[in-house]
Design an enzyme around this catalytic site. Structure first.
Site, short mmCIF file in Angstrom:
data_model
loop_
_atom_site.label_atom_id
_atom_site.label_comp_id
_atom_site.label_asym_id
_atom_site.label_seq_id
_atom_site.Cartn_x
_atom_site.Cartn_y
_atom_site.Cartn_z
CG HIS A 90 56.28 28.38 -49.58
ND1 HIS A 90 56.73 29.02 -48.45
CD2 HIS A 90 56.22 27.07 -49.25
CE1 HIS A 90 56.94 28.14 -47.49
NE2 HIS A 90 56.63 26.94 -47.94
CD GLU A 93 56.26 23.14 -51.17
OE1 GLU A 93 56.09 22.44 -50.14
OE2 GLU A 93 57.08 24.08 -51.22
CG HIS A 94 52.37 24.38 -48.11
ND1 HIS A 94 52.36 24.08 -46.77
CD2 HIS A 94 53.64 24.75 -48.39
CE1 HIS A 94 53.56 24.25 -46.26
NE2 HIS A 94 54.37 24.67 -47.23
CD GLU A 198 57.35 26.80 -44.38
OE1 GLU A 198 58.42 26.43 -44.91
OE2 GLU A 198 56.23 26.55 -44.86
#
Length: 954
Positions: A90, A93-94, A198
């Site tokens: 994750h 991905e950012h 998040e």
């Protein structure tokens, strides 16, 4: 014409059907740009062709679906298989979207949102894959975006500061960059990072806690045991070096799955990808295959807690579910049967397992995550209840096994099977862009199987499996056998209980504080200096103006000057409805509106619940099980929804109404009209047991949407007293709708249920009358003409069945302003929930779309989001997002943040927004980019059915 000539013409027509006009001359076996074309297959979708390629040198896979759709899609995906819960996939991905070799700017992804006419741009991290999709109708834009996406994922800069910004970092609380802290002992550390915050927000949601921990429970030996998004307690353990290693091993063409869709020529896509990426890599073994989960010989039970508000009653706030490991994802026939079985068991209120669970009154609604999930290497089925006592687990397990045992022994209702098959066929046939563009939705249907070595064609063209099933149904008991095999005799199952923990939030806060205190104790002077210097460097990176001219962009001259408008046809004057002649692929759409302005103030808050219950409660002719089964058997769904519009006039009056929508295959028009007529004229809310069940179910649904939709709820609250439309939207869609329903549901007595029943009956009698019921029908010529008599019957029936009500306004339509009064105060308030992060909103009145300043306000909203709020709230503050919205219909300008660790500093940022926009500290290019974004929103295409319905609403 002789027979020989006829045969030649038929043969020619068949050949033409197999020729892809978008890509003529490409044949199976061809080598195109280094790719071997394995297959070309005509799909069931009209005019669509499936191409499957393998790249010889690297092993990259590429699927292209050629269609007549102008909304062209690109995606590159990778199998990403984490071995811990640090959120490495994750965070990667950012981080890859924070600058690349060719585009070394701080945030090319968000910059391209401004420089493009995209209809969709995003990136997703799944349990074992990561995907980067976009869509656009503009060819230059398509290759601009592809260039940025390819360079980002294959050649990212991967700066350590980007990792700290997006993933996690330590900062000095409140004083991140003060040098004199080196001689102080009273400072405190804090964790920051976009993904960290998040996932704090995500793991505050019972749905997310259940989903992540259920995977851990049922897949304990493989990658799904780990939280691919990242567990906030573990995320700080991820190092920068581990992130880079994960990219090196996973983001490689040998582990890549490319997908393209639409009407652009395929060969240009392949050449572009080959030139930009594939020629620079050699084949490797990425080692990303996911094995099957070893099966258990005995079932298990698992308990797990979730954070719960200290001020709420936890006594009936557990969730209990049974989950089974079922078929291999690549066995397309078994997967299809399990999807059908899901609809049979749980698909509608008449489904036997759903009905038995709800009728038990042990809980209010089906548990989160219930149903069949075919996205994992071994697929999974789950069923259970929410809002139950902790002691109810064994009773729920007993109910589930009793129902399954009875079905296995006595047989599954054939009508349930046929309606389940019909639902699957309908939704495969319907072309929609909700919630994603159609091409991306198509990719998501076969992505899981494709990534695990399966054949996407078995999913896209499933007629062979369906024909096999129909043969098996004649001579065998396929579903009874699957119930026996996958459920009753399957020992790889878990009884999972999710329990409210009112101390969990406090314990986690204390754990983090203690962890940070221990870290602080171990810091040397040089460590403290590094934290301070990193904070300074990151702030400088975020504050520095950068030259983004290296990024591609569109010019204003590339914006199509036309706006697509859908108008009703004048050819059907004899039909008492607006008729929209649209090519809808053999699907017929019915849409009606009924004005709610005639309702009394007391009844207005009940309108959304009326919409929720009408199709689920039964009628005077049929009980709810018969009606819901009939809806599934003959339609693609019938539903109602509440709307609070604003009139396009100087008065700007509120236009309150409910939408009443249905859709069906053309062959089922007659049956759908009969169902709609019965629902509108024979509604009956007298089944009080059913009404109580629906009320509790509706409340549970509202509660579960609080944390995922916190930003929307905050914005509705902030704007509610500016107009009747704003107040009504909040009353129907916001926190006050939940409060209304909670008041009704708490301490339910027979008298209160009777009162609710009478109120709903009164709403129906007031709204469903001939003068207040406007109809639109959408489809091609034969479907429209075939509707004339049925529409007349509905109008006649509503005239005859109209009930007498006290409100005299019933003699006119109900599309006038509602009977509600605004409060004079502008709210400044805070609402608490169990989220570890916040959602902060501010709203103020401006002008509506007809005013000369409206275009400037629309531009300002985009500029503030991209040039100011994104930097201050997301990059610096660590929130998942910060945005500005200008509602042209209501004339409301709003600020909002999502999964935000701050409140005061975010409100301060909103206050500073005016100073930023009046400073003139931006360029003509920034204004142009804002205009591109607005035009992209306006030009976003809708499928014919949705486009015509929206035109009807307007």
């Amino acid at each position: 014409m002789d027979q020989k000539t006829t045969n030649l013409i038929n043969e020619r027509d068949m050949m033409n059907e197999l020729i892809d006009k978008n890509n003529p001359g490409i044949k199976q076996g061809d080598i195109v740009c280094g790719y071997v074309l394995k297959r070309i297959v005509k799909l069931q979708q009209e005019g669509s062709f499936f191409y499957e390629f393998n790249h010889e040198a690297t092993g990259a896979r590429h699927i292209h679906i050629s269609s007549n759709d102008s909304e062209n899609v690109f995606s590159v995906g990778f199998k990403t298989v984490p071995k811990d819960s640090t959120g490495v996939a994750h965070i990667l991905e950012h981080t890859v979207l924070c600058g690349s070799k060719k585009f070394p700017v701080r945030d090319p992804f968000f910059s391209m949102l401004k420089r493009s006419m995209n209809t969709f741009m995003n990136a997703f991290t799944g349990p074992d894959w990561t995907m980067y999709p976009f869509s656009t109708q503009n060819k230059n834009d398509y290759y601009n975006l592809m260039d940025v996406y390819l360079d980002s994922v294959f050649y990212p800069e991967m700066r350590e500061l980007s990792f700290k910004q997006e993933g996690h970092r330590l900062e000095i609380e409140g004083k991140p960059d003060r040098d004199n802290l080196l001689n102080e002992d009273d400072f405190r550390l804090e964790y920051k990072g976009v993904v960290y915050n998040e996932m704090q927000g995500a793991m505050s949601s019972p749905h997310e806690v259940l989903a992540r921990n259920l995977l851990k429970a049922i897949y304990p030996s493989i990658t799904y045991a780990y939280n691919s998004g990242g567990d906030p307690a573990v995320i700080p353990a991820l190092t920068y070096e581990q992130l880079k290693d994960f990219h090196h091993s996973h983001y490689h063409p040998s582990n890549a799955f490319f997908f393209t869709f639409g009407d652009f020529p395929l060969q240009e896509h392949l050449a572009f990808i080959g030139e930009r990426v594939l020629t620079a890599f050699n084949r490797i073994d990425p080692g990303t295959n996911v094995p099957n989960q070893p099966r258990w010989s005995e079932p298990k039970s698992v308990l797990c807690g979730y954070p719960f508000d200290e001020n709420e009653d936890p006594s009936k706030k557990c969730q209990v579910c049974m989950a089974w490991l079922t078929a291999d994802i690549n066995d397309s026939y078994e997967v299809l049967l399990l999807k059908i079985l899901e609809r049979v068991l749980l698909g509608n209120p008449a489904s036997p397992l759903r009905k038995a669970l709800i009728d038990s009154e042990l809980g209010s609604a089906i548990c989160d995550g219930a149903g069949y999930d075919a996205d994992y290497r071994d697929t999974m089925f789950a069923a259970g209840l929410k809002d139950v006592e902790a002691s109810a687990a064994e009773k729920i397990e007993e109910i589930i096994f009793n129902v399954l045992g009875e079905l296995s022994e006595n047989g599954v209702n054939k009508k349930h099977i046929e309606s389940a098959i019909h639902q699957i066929e309908f939704h495969r046939k319907e072309i929609t862009n909700i919630p994603y563009p159609y091409g991306i939705k198509l990719l998501l249907t076969f992505l899981g199987s494709w990534f695990h070595g399966g054949d996407p064609l078995h999913i896209l063209n499933f007629d062979d499996n369906l024909n096999r099933l129909r043969t098996e149904l004649k001579d065998d008991r396929p579903f009874e056998k699957r119930i026996q095999n996958y459920f009753l005799e399957n020992t790889h199952r878990v009884l999972f209980s999710l329990l409210p923990d009112q101390q969990m939030g406090k314990k986690e806060t204390e754990r983090v504080r203690s962890e940070l205190s221990d870290i602080k104790e171990g810091l040397s002077q040089s460590d403290i200096k590094k934290i301070i210097n990193d904070a300074k460097a990151l702030k400088k990176l975020q504050d520095d103006k950068e030259d983004v001219s290296c990024l591609p962009t569109l010019g204003l001259d590339e914006i199509p000057p036309e706006v697509v408008c859908i108008n009703e046809s004048d050819d059907y004057q004899s039909i008492p409805a607006l008729c929209y002649n649209q090519q809808t692929s053999d699907i017929f759409y019915f849409s009606a509106v009924a004005g709610t302005g005639v309702l009394s103030e007391r009844l207005i808050p009940l309108v959304p619940f009326f919409c929720y219950t009408l199709t689920k409660v039964g009628t005077a002719i049929r009980d709810y099980t018969e009606m819901t089964q009939l809806i599934d058997e003959y339609t693609g769904g019938i539903g109602l929804s509440a709307h609070a519009g604003t009139r396009y006039s100087d008065t700007g009056e509120c236009v309150p109404f409910i939408g009443f929508n249905g859709k069906c295959l053309a062959r089922n028009q007659k049956e759908m009209f009969e169902i709609i007529q019965e629902l509108a004229s024979e509604f009956d809310f007298s089944d009080q047991a059913r009404l109580k069940s629906l009320l509790l179910e509706y409340r549970a649904g509202l509660e579960s949407r609080i944390i995922p939709n916190g930003h929307r709820l905050a914005m509705l609250l902030a704007s509610r007293n500016f107009s009747q439309s704003c107040l009504l939207k909040e009353t129907w869609q916001g926190i006050h709708q939940l409060q209304t329903i909670k008041r009704l549901a708490d301490g339910l007595t027979p008298d209160r249920i009777k009162m609710i029943s009478d109120d709903l009956q009164s709403i129906g009698g007031t709204l469903f009358n001939r003068e207040n019921f406007k109809i639109a029908i959408i489809g091609d010529e034969p479907m429209l003409s075939a509707s004339a008599d049925a529409i007349g019957d509905i109008k006649k029936c509503l005239g005859e069945k109209k009930e007498k009500v006290s409100d005299k306004r019933i003699e006119t339509d109900g599309f006038g302003p509602p009977d509600i009064e605004l409060s004079g105060e502008i709210p400044r308030e805070g609402w608490s929930t169990t989220s570890a992060v916040s959602f902060v909103a501010q709203a103020f009145e401006t002008v509506k779309m007809s005013h000369e300043d409206a275009p400037a306000l629309a531009v300002i909203s985009k500029m503030l989001r991209s040039l100011f709020l994104h930097r201050e709230i997301r990059e610096k503050g660590g929130a998942y997002g910060g945005f500005a919205l200008y509602n042209t219909e209501d004339g409301i300008f709003s600020f909002g943040s999502y999964r935000d660790p701050h409140i005061v500093s975010t409100l301060r940022t909103y206050k500073d927004a005016g100073a930023f926009i009046t400073s003139g500290d931006y360029t003509d290019e920034d204004i142009k980019e804002a205009i591109l974004q607005i035009c992209s929103d306006i030009d976003k295409p809708d499928p014919p059915g949705i486009a015509a319905r929206n035109a009807f609403y307007r």
